[in-house]
Every structure is written in structure tokens, then in C-alpha cells.
Design a protein around this motif. Structure first.
Motif, PDB file in Angstrom:
ATOM      1  N   ALA A  47       0.841  -1.202   0.000  1.00 28.04           N
ATOM      2  CA  ALA A  47       0.000   0.000   0.000  1.00 28.04           C
ATOM      3  C   ALA A  47       0.874   1.250   0.000  1.00 28.04           C
ATOM      4  CB  ALA A  47      -0.942  -0.007   1.198  1.00 28.04           C
ATOM      5  N   SER A  48       1.923   1.252   0.792  1.00 30.49           N
ATOM      6  CA  SER A  48       2.831   2.402   0.847  1.00 30.49           C
ATOM      7  C   SER A  48       3.506   2.625  -0.492  1.00 30.49           C
ATOM      8  CB  SER A  48       3.895   2.194   1.925  1.00 30.49           C
ATOM      9  OG  SER A  48       3.291   2.058   3.182  1.00 30.49           O
ATOM     10  N   LEU A  49       3.962   1.558  -1.099  1.00 28.63           N
ATOM     11  CA  LEU A  49       4.629   1.672  -2.395  1.00 28.63           C
ATOM     12  C   LEU A  49       3.669   2.194  -3.455  1.00 28.63           C
ATOM     13  CD1 LEU A  49       7.204   1.290  -3.978  1.00 28.63           C
ATOM     14  CD2 LEU A  49       6.571  -1.101  -4.335  1.00 28.63           C
ATOM     15  N   ASN A  50       2.422   1.749  -3.425  1.00 31.64           N
ATOM     16  CA  ASN A  50       1.423   2.251  -4.383  1.00 31.64           C
ATOM     17  C   ASN A  50       1.191   3.738  -4.204  1.00 31.64           C
ATOM     18  OD1 ASN A  50       0.997  -0.187  -5.674  1.00 31.64           O
ATOM     19  ND2 ASN A  50      -0.674  -0.784  -4.326  1.00 31.64           N
ATOM     20  N   ILE A  51       1.152   4.202  -2.972  1.00 33.20           N
ATOM     21  CA  ILE A  51       0.982   5.638  -2.714  1.00 33.20           C
ATOM     22  C   ILE A  51       2.157   6.415  -3.299  1.00 33.20           C
ATOM     23  CG2 ILE A  51       0.998   7.385  -0.891  1.00 33.20           C
ATOM     24  CD1 ILE A  51      -0.613   5.308   0.808  1.00 33.20           C
ATOM     25  N   GLN A  56       4.420   9.880  -7.588  1.00 32.75           N
ATOM     26  CA  GLN A  56       5.454  10.134  -8.590  1.00 32.75           C
ATOM     27  C   GLN A  56       4.838  10.263  -9.979  1.00 32.75           C
ATOM     28  OE1 GLN A  56       8.056   6.781  -7.934  1.00 32.75           O
ATOM     29  NE2 GLN A  56       9.411   7.958  -6.589  1.00 32.75           N
ATOM     30  N   ARG A  57       3.867   9.398 -10.282  1.00 31.41           N
ATOM     31  CA  ARG A  57       3.201   9.445 -11.578  1.00 31.41           C
ATOM     32  C   ARG A  57       2.471  10.785 -11.752  1.00 31.41           C
ATOM     33  NH1 ARG A  57      -0.084   5.260 -11.101  1.00 31.41           N
ATOM     34  NH2 ARG A  57       1.632   3.838 -11.458  1.00 31.41           N
ATOM     35  N   SER A  58       1.786  11.225 -10.718  1.00 30.37           N
ATOM     36  CA  SER A  58       1.074  12.506 -10.778  1.00 30.37           C
ATOM     37  C   SER A  58       2.039  13.663 -10.987  1.00 30.37           C
ATOM     38  CB  SER A  58       0.277  12.733  -9.498  1.00 30.37           C
ATOM     39  OG  SER A  58      -0.742  11.783  -9.367  1.00 30.37           O
ATOM     40  N   GLU A  59       3.177  13.636 -10.295  1.00 28.92           N
ATOM     41  CA  GLU A  59       4.178  14.685 -10.447  1.00 28.92           C
ATOM     42  C   GLU A  59       4.753  14.701 -11.860  1.00 28.92           C
ATOM     43  OE1 GLU A  59       6.987  14.031  -7.301  1.00 28.92           O
ATOM     44  OE2 GLU A  59       5.619  14.787  -5.762  1.00 28.92           O
ATOM     45  N   GLU A  61       3.248  13.611 -14.601  1.00 30.26           N
ATOM     46  CA  GLU A  61       2.202  14.097 -15.501  1.00 30.26           C
ATOM     47  C   GLU A  61       2.068  15.615 -15.405  1.00 30.26           C
ATOM     48  OE1 GLU A  61      -1.224  11.857 -14.349  1.00 30.26           O
ATOM     49  OE2 GLU A  61      -0.536  10.045 -15.394  1.00 30.26           O
ATOM     50  N   ARG A  62       2.165  16.147 -14.211  1.00 29.89           N
ATOM     51  CA  ARG A  62       2.068  17.592 -14.020  1.00 29.89           C
ATOM     52  C   ARG A  62       3.251  18.294 -14.699  1.00 29.89           C
ATOM     53  NH1 ARG A  62       0.388  17.529  -9.133  1.00 29.89           N
ATOM     54  NH2 ARG A  62       2.404  17.219  -8.176  1.00 29.89           N
ATOM     55  N   GLU A  63       4.443  17.724 -14.583  1.00 23.92           N
ATOM     56  CA  GLU A  63       5.614  18.306 -15.244  1.00 23.92           C
ATOM     57  C   GLU A  63       5.464  18.271 -16.750  1.00 23.92           C
ATOM     58  OE1 GLU A  63       8.954  16.123 -13.744  1.00 23.92           O
ATOM     59  OE2 GLU A  63       8.832  17.049 -11.754  1.00 23.92           O
ATOM     60  N   GLN A  64       4.930  17.156 -17.281  1.00 21.49           N
ATOM     61  CA  GLN A  64       4.708  17.060 -18.728  1.00 21.49           C
ATOM     62  C   GLN A  64       3.687  18.087 -19.198  1.00 21.49           C
ATOM     63  OE1 GLN A  64       3.629  12.969 -19.305  1.00 21.49           O
ATOM     64  NE2 GLN A  64       5.738  12.240 -19.227  1.00 21.49           N
ATOM     65  N   ASP A  65       2.631  18.261 -18.421  1.00 12.02           N
ATOM     66  CA  ASP A  65       1.611  19.259 -18.760  1.00 12.02           C
ATOM     67  C   ASP A  65       2.197  20.665 -18.748  1.00 12.02           C
ATOM     68  OD1 ASP A  65      -0.234  17.232 -19.020  1.00 12.02           O
ATOM     69  OD2 ASP A  65      -1.201  17.605 -17.075  1.00 12.02           O
ATOM     70  N   ASP A  66       3.063  20.942 -17.750  1.00 14.33           N
ATOM     71  CA  ASP A  66       3.691  22.256 -17.646  1.00 14.33           C
ATOM     72  C   ASP A  66       4.585  22.509 -18.864  1.00 14.33           C
ATOM     73  OD1 ASP A  66       2.392  22.697 -15.268  1.00 14.33           O
ATOM     74  OD2 ASP A  66       4.162  22.300 -14.011  1.00 14.33           O
ATOM     75  N   ARG A  67       5.342  21.489 -19.264  1.00 14.52           N
ATOM     76  CA  ARG A  67       6.227  21.647 -20.436  1.00 14.52           C
ATOM     77  C   ARG A  67       5.411  21.828 -21.709  1.00 14.52           C
ATOM     78  NH1 ARG A  67       9.671  17.779 -17.741  1.00 14.52           N
ATOM     79  NH2 ARG A  67       8.611  16.086 -18.798  1.00 14.52           N
ATOM     80  N   ALA A  68       4.318  21.113 -21.845  1.00 16.04           N
ATOM     81  CA  ALA A  68       3.475  21.216 -23.037  1.00 16.04           C
ATOM     82  C   ALA A  68       2.802  22.583 -23.108  1.00 16.04           C
ATOM     83  CB  ALA A  68       2.414  20.117 -23.024  1.00 16.04           C
ATOM     84  N   ALA A  69       2.529  23.186 -21.977  1.00 15.21           N
ATOM     85  CA  ALA A  69       1.859  24.486 -21.951  1.00 15.21           C
ATOM     86  C   ALA A  69       2.811  25.627 -22.305  1.00 15.21           C
ATOM     87  CB  ALA A  69       1.246  24.730 -20.574  1.00 15.21           C
ATOM     88  N   GLN A  70       4.104  25.372 -22.266  1.00 12.00           N
ATOM     89  CA  GLN A  70       5.090  26.448 -22.535  1.00 12.00           C
ATOM     90  C   GLN A  70       5.238  26.686 -23.974  1.00 12.00           C
ATOM     91  OE1 GLN A  70       8.645  25.292 -20.462  1.00 12.00           O
ATOM     92  NE2 GLN A  70       7.776  25.795 -18.480  1.00 12.00           N
TER      93      GLN A  70
END
Length: 70
Positions: A47-51, A56-59, A61-70
Motif C-alpha cells: 500500500a505504501s509503495l502504491n501511494i 510520482q506518476r502525478s508529479e 504528468e504535471r511536469e509534462q503538462d507544464d512543459r506542453a503548456a510552454q
């Protein structure tokens, strides 16, 4: 006011962090075999590893979205 522990265990730790009252109960391990305890710990580790992986996956994806928006 103490919370009622519905699991049938004993409170083995009782302390405060700031205004938060922490009660640690042994119900997850009470009357277990060593094999049962190992399964409980392995489930908690999974459970801890899944969290961690989901965060990490969310972070990423957020970084990819930020780069795509630039």
C-alpha cells in the motif's frame, strides 16, 4: 475524550503531536501467527509503495503538462 477502539485490541501507544491525539492499537497483530504478521506488514508495504508510485506518476504528468503548456 478518547476514541473507542472497535477492533478489540489494546492501546499500546498514546501521545500527542500538536493538538492531535494519537492512539496506537495492537489489533492488527494481536493473536496472530508470525505468518499472519508477515502478511500484514507486506500488505502495508505494498500500500505504501502504491501511494509513492501514484504520487510520482502525478508529479511526472504535471511536469509534462507544464512543459506542453510552454
Amino acid at each position: 475524550m478518547l476514541a473507542k477502539i472497535p477492533l478489540g485490541g489494546d492501546i499500546v501507544e498514546d501521545y500527542y503531536i500538536g493538538n492531535t491525539h494519537i492512539l496506537i492499537c495492537d489489533a492488527a497483530f494481536r493473536n496472530n501467527t508470525p505468518e499472519d504478521n508477515k502478511r500484514v506488514l507486506e500488505a502495508a508495504a505494498r500500500a505504501s509503495l502504491n501511494i509513492i508510485r501514484n504520487r510520482q506518476r502525478s508529479e511526472q504528468e504535471r511536469e509534462q503538462d507544464d512543459r506542453a503548456a510552454q
